[in-house]
Design a protein around this motif. Structure first.
Motif, PDB file in Angstrom:
ATOM      1  N   SER A  92       0.821  -1.207   0.000  1.00  0.00           N
ATOM      2  CA  SER A  92       0.000   0.000   0.000  1.00  0.00           C
ATOM      3  C   SER A  92       0.855   1.256   0.000  1.00  0.00           C
ATOM      4  CB  SER A  92      -0.935   0.018   1.215  1.00  0.00           C
ATOM      5  OG  SER A  92      -0.198   0.039   2.428  1.00  0.00           O
ATOM      6  N   MET A  93       0.326   2.294  -0.670  1.00  0.00           N
ATOM      7  CA  MET A  93       0.853   3.651  -0.613  1.00  0.00           C
ATOM      8  C   MET A  93      -0.119   4.446   0.239  1.00  0.00           C
ATOM      9  SD  MET A  93       3.372   5.675  -1.768  1.00  0.00           S
ATOM     10  CE  MET A  93       3.963   5.146  -3.393  1.00  0.00           C
ATOM     11  N   VAL A  94       0.404   5.032   1.330  1.00  0.00           N
ATOM     12  CA  VAL A  94      -0.444   5.632   2.349  1.00  0.00           C
ATOM     13  C   VAL A  94      -0.033   7.081   2.582  1.00  0.00           C
ATOM     14  CG1 VAL A  94      -1.033   5.525   4.812  1.00  0.00           C
ATOM     15  CG2 VAL A  94      -0.889   3.425   3.474  1.00  0.00           C
ATOM     16  N   ASP A  95      -1.012   7.948   2.801  1.00  0.00           N
ATOM     17  CA  ASP A  95      -0.729   9.318   3.213  1.00  0.00           C
ATOM     18  C   ASP A  95      -0.135   9.276   4.624  1.00  0.00           C
ATOM     19  OD1 ASP A  95      -1.228  11.933   4.558  1.00  0.00           O
ATOM     20  OD2 ASP A  95      -2.125  12.458   2.643  1.00  0.00           O
ATOM     21  N   ALA A  96       1.091   9.772   4.781  1.00  0.00           N
ATOM     22  CA  ALA A  96       1.779   9.642   6.066  1.00  0.00           C
ATOM     23  C   ALA A  96       1.206  10.552   7.142  1.00  0.00           C
ATOM     24  CB  ALA A  96       3.272   9.940   5.889  1.00  0.00           C
ATOM     25  N   ARG A  97       0.416  11.539   6.767  1.00  0.00           N
ATOM     26  CA  ARG A  97      -0.198  12.417   7.758  1.00  0.00           C
ATOM     27  C   ARG A  97      -1.464  11.796   8.340  1.00  0.00           C
ATOM     28  NH1 ARG A  97      -1.005  18.301   8.554  1.00  0.00           N
ATOM     29  NH2 ARG A  97       0.374  18.722   6.795  1.00  0.00           N
ATOM     30  N   THR A  98      -2.268  11.158   7.470  1.00  0.00           N
ATOM     31  CA  THR A  98      -3.603  10.721   7.883  1.00  0.00           C
ATOM     32  C   THR A  98      -3.793   9.213   7.942  1.00  0.00           C
ATOM     33  OG1 THR A  98      -4.456  10.679   5.605  1.00  0.00           O
ATOM     34  CG2 THR A  98      -4.548  12.789   6.812  1.00  0.00           C
ATOM     35  N   GLY A  99      -2.900   8.445   7.273  1.00  0.00           N
ATOM     36  CA  GLY A  99      -3.102   7.007   7.179  1.00  0.00           C
ATOM     37  C   GLY A  99      -4.050   6.600   6.069  1.00  0.00           C
ATOM     38  N   GLU A 100      -4.537   7.554   5.279  1.00  0.00           N
ATOM     39  CA  GLU A 100      -5.416   7.238   4.152  1.00  0.00           C
ATOM     40  C   GLU A 100      -4.657   6.404   3.115  1.00  0.00           C
ATOM     41  OE1 GLU A 100      -7.398   9.486   0.274  1.00  0.00           O
ATOM     42  OE2 GLU A 100      -6.296  10.619   1.801  1.00  0.00           O
ATOM     43  N   VAL A 101      -5.268   5.315   2.665  1.00  0.00           N
ATOM     44  CA  VAL A 101      -4.660   4.499   1.619  1.00  0.00           C
ATOM     45  C   VAL A 101      -4.881   5.193   0.277  1.00  0.00           C
ATOM     46  CG1 VAL A 101      -4.631   2.270   0.455  1.00  0.00           C
ATOM     47  CG2 VAL A 101      -4.961   2.373   2.933  1.00  0.00           C
ATOM     48  N   ILE A 102      -3.804   5.594  -0.375  1.00  0.00           N
ATOM     49  CA  ILE A 102      -3.871   6.294  -1.651  1.00  0.00           C
ATOM     50  C   ILE A 102      -4.095   5.298  -2.782  1.00  0.00           C
ATOM     51  CG2 ILE A 102      -2.625   7.827  -3.220  1.00  0.00           C
ATOM     52  CD1 ILE A 102      -0.991   8.727  -0.720  1.00  0.00           C
ATOM     53  N   TRP A 103      -3.323   4.217  -2.773  1.00  0.00           N
ATOM     54  CA  TRP A 103      -3.533   3.109  -3.689  1.00  0.00           C
ATOM     55  C   TRP A 103      -2.862   1.869  -3.117  1.00  0.00           C
ATOM     56  CZ3 TRP A 103       0.763   0.828  -6.126  1.00  0.00           C
ATOM     57  CH2 TRP A 103       1.935   1.604  -6.198  1.00  0.00           C
ATOM     58  N   SER A 104      -3.254   0.717  -3.621  1.00  0.00           N
ATOM     59  CA  SER A 104      -2.719  -0.527  -3.076  1.00  0.00           C
ATOM     60  C   SER A 104      -2.662  -1.580  -4.167  1.00  0.00           C
ATOM     61  CB  SER A 104      -3.574  -1.030  -1.911  1.00  0.00           C
ATOM     62  OG  SER A 104      -4.882  -1.361  -2.347  1.00  0.00           O
ATOM     63  N   ARG A 105      -1.971  -2.660  -3.849  1.00  0.00           N
ATOM     64  CA  ARG A 105      -1.890  -3.833  -4.735  1.00  0.00           C
ATOM     65  C   ARG A 105      -2.380  -5.041  -3.960  1.00  0.00           C
ATOM     66  NH1 ARG A 105      -2.716  -3.659  -9.197  1.00  0.00           N
ATOM     67  NH2 ARG A 105      -1.670  -5.655  -9.534  1.00  0.00           N
ATOM     68  N   PRO A 106      -3.090  -5.940  -4.632  1.00  0.00           N
ATOM     69  CA  PRO A 106      -3.578  -7.132  -3.938  1.00  0.00           C
ATOM     70  C   PRO A 106      -2.431  -8.076  -3.606  1.00  0.00           C
ATOM     71  CG  PRO A 106      -4.076  -7.267  -6.279  1.00  0.00           C
ATOM     72  CD  PRO A 106      -3.527  -5.897  -6.040  1.00  0.00           C
ATOM     73  N   GLY A 107      -2.665  -8.935  -2.632  1.00  0.00           N
ATOM     74  CA  GLY A 107      -1.669  -9.921  -2.255  1.00  0.00           C
ATOM     75  C   GLY A 107      -2.321 -11.178  -1.733  1.00  0.00           C
ATOM     76  N   THR A 108      -1.587 -12.261  -1.810  1.00  0.00           N
ATOM     77  CA  THR A 108      -2.021 -13.528  -1.217  1.00  0.00           C
ATOM     78  C   THR A 108      -0.880 -14.033  -0.362  1.00  0.00           C
ATOM     79  OG1 THR A 108      -1.269 -14.754  -3.164  1.00  0.00           O
ATOM     80  CG2 THR A 108      -3.589 -14.114  -3.096  1.00  0.00           C
ATOM     81  N   GLY A 109      -1.093 -14.076   0.945  1.00  0.00           N
ATOM     82  CA  GLY A 109      -0.039 -14.524   1.839  1.00  0.00           C
ATOM     83  C   GLY A 109       0.963 -13.431   2.112  1.00  0.00           C
ATOM     84  N   ASP A 110       2.240 -13.815   2.220  1.00  0.00           N
ATOM     85  CA  ASP A 110       3.310 -12.926   2.643  1.00  0.00           C
ATOM     86  C   ASP A 110       3.945 -12.251   1.430  1.00  0.00           C
ATOM     87  OD1 ASP A 110       5.543 -11.681   3.648  1.00  0.00           O
ATOM     88  OD2 ASP A 110       6.448 -13.478   4.504  1.00  0.00           O
ATOM     89  N   VAL A 111       3.759 -10.938   1.294  1.00  0.00           N
ATOM     90  CA  VAL A 111       4.515 -10.147   0.324  1.00  0.00           C
ATOM     91  C   VAL A 111       5.766  -9.678   1.049  1.00  0.00           C
ATOM     92  CG1 VAL A 111       4.522  -8.132  -1.178  1.00  0.00           C
ATOM     93  CG2 VAL A 111       2.408  -9.452  -0.869  1.00  0.00           C
ATOM     94  N   ALA A 112       6.898 -10.253   0.723  1.00  0.00           N
ATOM     95  CA  ALA A 112       8.076 -10.164   1.576  1.00  0.00           C
ATOM     96  C   ALA A 112       8.846  -8.860   1.443  1.00  0.00           C
ATOM     97  CB  ALA A 112       9.003 -11.348   1.297  1.00  0.00           C
ATOM     98  N   ARG A 113       8.833  -8.239   0.276  1.00  0.00           N
ATOM     99  CA  ARG A 113       9.645  -7.043   0.082  1.00  0.00           C
ATOM    100  C   ARG A 113       8.866  -6.013  -0.727  1.00  0.00           C
ATOM    101  NH1 ARG A 113      11.863  -9.652   3.160  1.00  0.00           N
ATOM    102  NH2 ARG A 113      13.971 -10.485   3.210  1.00  0.00           N
ATOM    103  N   GLY A 114       9.227  -4.758  -0.525  1.00  0.00           N
ATOM    104  CA  GLY A 114       8.665  -3.676  -1.304  1.00  0.00           C
ATOM    105  C   GLY A 114       9.619  -2.500  -1.288  1.00  0.00           C
ATOM    106  N   VAL A 115       9.869  -1.897  -2.434  1.00  0.00           N
ATOM    107  CA  VAL A 115      10.844  -0.826  -2.563  1.00  0.00           C
ATOM    108  C   VAL A 115      10.209   0.323  -3.339  1.00  0.00           C
ATOM    109  CG1 VAL A 115      13.236  -0.265  -3.196  1.00  0.00           C
ATOM    110  CG2 VAL A 115      12.608  -2.634  -2.714  1.00  0.00           C
ATOM    111  N   VAL A 116      10.674   1.545  -3.076  1.00  0.00           N
ATOM    112  CA  VAL A 116      10.197   2.708  -3.816  1.00  0.00           C
ATOM    113  C   VAL A 116      11.356   3.674  -4.002  1.00  0.00           C
ATOM    114  CG1 VAL A 116       9.442   3.959  -1.737  1.00  0.00           C
ATOM    115  CG2 VAL A 116       8.363   4.453  -3.942  1.00  0.00           C
ATOM    116  N   GLY A 117      11.451   4.246  -5.201  1.00  0.00           N
ATOM    117  CA  GLY A 117      12.493   5.219  -5.497  1.00  0.00           C
ATOM    118  C   GLY A 117      12.333   5.688  -6.927  1.00  0.00           C
ATOM    119  N   ASP A 118      12.854   6.863  -7.221  1.00  0.00           N
ATOM    120  CA  ASP A 118      12.752   7.378  -8.586  1.00  0.00           C
ATOM    121  C   ASP A 118      13.825   6.708  -9.435  1.00  0.00           C
ATOM    122  OD1 ASP A 118      12.069   8.779 -10.824  1.00  0.00           O
ATOM    123  OD2 ASP A 118      13.153  10.586 -10.258  1.00  0.00           O
ATOM    124  N   ILE A 119      13.406   5.743 -10.228  1.00  0.00           N
ATOM    125  CA  ILE A 119      14.337   5.005 -11.080  1.00  0.00           C
ATOM    126  C   ILE A 119      14.047   5.225 -12.565  1.00  0.00           C
ATOM    127  CG2 ILE A 119      14.785   3.234  -9.354  1.00  0.00           C
ATOM    128  CD1 ILE A 119      12.799   1.416 -10.869  1.00  0.00           C
TER     129      ILE A 119
END
Length: 621
Positions: free
Chosen positions: A420-447
C-alpha cells in the motif's frame, strides 16, 4: 544538528582525472562558493558556485586537494578541508574480530559484521563508524538454541579502534535483539551510543553493568523440543533477569546512565512465567516479547530523543527517552494494550521510520501500519498489519506532504492487500496492490525519469508502478532490485545496491540493469536481506557512500562515487529526517534512508534547513 567539517574526498573519476567532492553544509550561507586547490595551484578560474564536486582532468593519485569557502567574494580558511586521493576508489578500514567461542551446548562460533552506524564521537566534525559483531550462531526469535555474545565496536576512519562493548551472555544475538542508536542526545557536540543491556554487559572501559556472574539463559531442561532434532524450545531464550536502557559515552564507551527498560517482559516484573508471557505478548517462548526496534526523533522540534520499542506482531509498545545533563528520563510511553488502542496491535514492522508527517516541526514515529504522534498519542492505524519493509518520504511530489510505502505479510487478515501507498499524515490508503499470503519485500524510489515521483514495486509482482499506482507499460522489475537503494551516479535518480555491486535501472530496456560499480572481494550483509554494512552520505557532496565487508570480516571498505554531478544540494546528513534514518538503518531488517523532500528527476530544490549546529569545545560547552 551535528557540526560537520567539509568532508573533502578525492577518487579517480569515471572517464579519467580525479573527482574531488565536498559538503555544502546546512549552516553554510546560501550563496557560498568555493576555491579548489591541487597543492598550491588554484584549479578554478572563478569561485565554484554550483555543484560541490569538480573533475581535475590533470589530477593524479598522488595529489592533495584543499577546498576553501568563498563568502561575499572573500576566500576564508574557516570551513576549509583537505584530502589525499583514494587511489583504489575506496577507503580500507582494518578490523579485529572478537575471539571465537563455544556455547554451553558445545557449539563453536565465530563473528561476522552485519550492521554499522555513524556518528561524530569526538566532536571533530568527522564521522566514526560504530559496528555490531554478531556471532555466527545468532538466532531468529522463533528459533531455540544458545548464541554467542554480541559486541559493539567504534572505529575511526583510519582504522584505530576507540572501544569495544561486550553485551554479555544475557543479551541474545540476532536481528531482532540489539538495535543500537548513535546520536548527540545531550547537545554537547559529541555523539552517544544507546542500546539495551543486562547483567554482565561490559562497557568500553571494562566496567560491568549489574551482576557479572548472572546467567539468565534457559537451559531447556524443562521444555519440549520445538521440532524433531532441534534444541528444546526454550534453550538459550531469556525471559528472566533485569533489562536496561544504557547510554554510553561515544568517545570512551563508558556507561554513563542506565534505566530499567520499558516495558518489562511481564506486567511489573522482569521474571514472568511462561503462562504470563503468553497472556501479555501472545506466545510463551519469547518470539513476540523479544522483538525490539529503536530510533531517534526530534520530538520537541529542537533536540533528539531516543526511541526504544518492544513488540509488533501483537502488543506494540514504544518509549521515548531524553538524555540530558547525564540523566535518562522518560518522555512518554505508548502501549497498544491500553483499552481503546486495540487498532494499534499487530500493526508493527521489522523496522520503523521517523518523519515530521504533520509538518508541525516535530517528528512522528511510523511504526509499520500505524503512526504515533510526537507526544506519544495514537495518530493513525491503517489496520493493514505487519510487513517486512517500510519507506517514508515525499514519494508523490504532486501531493502535499509525505507518503508511506510498504508490503504486508498478512494479506489474509487485512482484506487481501499485499502492498500500500499511504498518506503519512492521515493514514489514508492512496492506492494498493492485492496480495495472497506474505509479500516479503517492497521498494520505492525514482528510477525512471519518464514518470514523475518515485516508482514502486514489490517482490510478489514483476510490474513497476508509477508513484500514482499506474503500471508502467513493459517495465519489468529485475529480481535483484527488491532490497536496498543508493544515490550514486551523475543524475538525480536512485540506483540499486545488490550483493557487491551498485547497478542502475535501464528504463530504455524494460528494466535491465547496468553495473556501475563492483566491489571486488567484498560481500553483502544479512543474507537474503541483501543490504550493505551501512549506506549514508558520509563524505563529499550529497551522494551516498556504501560500506561493504570482506568475507573474513577483517576489513570494511568505504566506497564513494567516481561520477561528477551538476546538482547542488546540502549534505543529506543536515536533513533531519535523513539523519534520523541513518540512526535507525541498523534496526532489524535494514531499509534505505529517505530525506524529507523529493529527490529525483524533475525535483525542486528544497528550502535550506532552519538549523543550528552543536559544536564540541574542549570545555564541553
Amino acid at each position: 544538528m551535528e557540526y560537520l567539517d567539509r568532508g573533502v574526498v578525492a577518487v579517480p573519476a569515471q572517464g579519467g582525472g580525479i573527482l574531488v567532492s565536498w559538503r555544502f553544509l546546512g549552516n553554510d550561507p546560501d550563496d557560498v562558493a568555493f576555491n579548489l586547490y591541487r597543492g598550491s595551484t588554484l584549479l578554478n578560474s572563478a569561485p565554484l558556485a554550483g555543484a560541490t564536486n569538480f573533475v581535475d582532468s590533470s589530477g593524479t593519485t598522488g595529489a592533495q586537494y584543499t577546498v576553501r569557502p568563498v563568502v561575499n567574494g572573500v576566500e576564508t580558511a574557516d570551513g576549509a578541508g583537505t584530502a589525499s586521493v583514494w587511489g583504489n576508489g575506496y577507503l580500507s578500514i582494518p578490523l579485529t574480530p572478537p575471539p571465537s567461542g563455544v556455547t554451553p551446548a558445545n557449539e563453536a562460533y565465530d563473528y561476522v559484521i552485519k550492521e554499522a552506524s555513524a556518528g561524530d564521537l569526538d566532536g571533530d566534525g568527522q564521522y566514526e563508524i560504530i559496528l555490531k559483531w554478531d556471532p555466527t550462531n545468532d538466532k531468529d526469535n522463533a528459533q531455540a538454541g544458545y548464541t554467542g555474545e554480541v559486541y559493539i565496536d567504534a572505529y575511526r576512519l583510519n582504522g584505530a579502534r576507540l572501544w569495544r562493548i561486550n553485551l554479555g551472555k544475557n543479551i541474545r544475538a540476532g536481528s531482532h535483539y540489539t538495535q543500537f542508536q548513535v546520536f548527540d542526545y545531550d547537545g554537547d557536540g559529541r555523539a552517544e551510543v544507546a542500546m539495551r543491556t543486562s547483567d554482565g554487559t561490559v562497557d568500553g572501559t571494562g566496567d560491568v553493568i549489574g551482576n557479572p556472574t548472572a546467567d539468565w539463559r534457559d537451559n531447556g531442561s524443562t521444555s519440549t523440543p520445538s521440532t524433531a532434532g532441534q534444541p528444546p524450545r526454550m534453550q538459550g531464550k531469556i525471559i528472566s533477569g533485569p533489562e536496561y536502557l544504557t547510554v554510553f559515552n561515544g568517545l570512551t564507551g563508558k556507561a554513563m546512565a542506565s534505566a530499567p527498560y520499558w516495558p518489562q517482559r511481564g506486567n511489573g516484573t522482569d521474571n514472568p512465567t511462561r503462562a504470563q508471557l503468553n497472556t501479555i505478548w501472545g506466545d510463551d517462548y519469547a518470539n513476540r516479547s523479544d522483538r525490539f526496534l529503536a530510533g531517534t526523533a526530534y520530538l520537541d522540534g529542537q533536540r533528539p530523543s531516543i526511541i526504544m520499542a518492544r513488540g509488533y506482531y501483537a502488543r506494540s509498545t514504544i518509549a521515548a527517552w531524553d538524555y540530558r545533563n547525564g540523566q535518562l528520563t522518560q518522555r512518554w510511553t505508548f502501549d497498544s494494550a491500553i483499552p481503546g488502542l486495540s487498532a494499534y496491535s499487530g500493526q508493527g514492522n521489522h523496522q520503523l521510520s521517523v518523519a515530521d508527517v504533520d509538518e508541525d516541526g516535530k517528528d512522528e514515529i511510523i511504526y509499520g501500519s500505524m503512526a504515533i504522534d510526537d507526544n506519544g498519542t495514537a495518530l493513525w492505524s491503517t489496520g493493514l498489519r505487519h510487513g517486512d519493509a517500510l519507506h517514508v518520504g515525499d514519494l508523490i511530489p504532486s501531493r502535499p506532504g509525505l507518503e508511506r510505502w510498504g508490503p504486508h505479510e498478512e494479506s489474509g487478515k487485512n482484506g487481501g492487500i499485499g502492498a500500500s501507498m499511504v498518506d503519512a499524515r492521515t493514514g489514508e490508503v492512496i492506492w494498493s496492490r492485492p496480495g495472497t499470503g506474505d509479500v516479503a519485500r517492497g521498494v520505492v524510489g525514482d528510477i525512471d525519469p519518464r514518470y514523475p515521483g518515485a516508482e514502486a514495486w514489490t517482490s510478489s509482482e514483476t510490474t513497476v508502478y508509477t508513484a500514482e499506482g499506474v503500471a508502467i507499460p513493459g517495465a519489468i522489475r529485475p529480481a535483484q532490485s527488491i532490497a536496498f537503494m543508493v544515490w550514486w551516479d551523475s543524475d538525480d535518480t536512485r540506483e540499486f545496491f545488490h550483493e557487491n555491486k551498485i547497478v542502475k535501472y535501464d528504463w530504455n530496456r524494460n528494466g535491465s540493469l547496468v553495473t556501475l560499480l563492483t566491489a571486488v572481494g567484498m560481500e553483502k550483509s544479512n543474507g537474503t536481506k541483501n543490504t550493505p554494512v551501512l549506506s549514508a552520505d558520509l563524505l563529499g557532496d550529497w551522494r551516498e557512500e556504501v560500506i561493504w565487508r570482506r568475507p573474513d570480516n577483517r576489513e570494511i571498505r568505504l566506497y564513494t562515487t567516481p561520477y561528477a554531478s551538476t546538482r547542488r544540494l546540502t549534505t543529506l546528513m543536515h536533513d533531519a529526517q535523513y539523519r534520523c534514518a541513518i540512526a535507525w538503518q541498523n534496526t532489524a531488517y535494514n531499509q534505505p534512508p529517505h530525506p524529507s523532500f523529493f529527490l529525483g528527476e524533475g525535483m525542486v530544490a528544497p528550502p535550506r534547513s532552519d538549523m543550528v549546529v552543536r559544536k564540541y569545545h574542549s570545555a564541553g560547552s
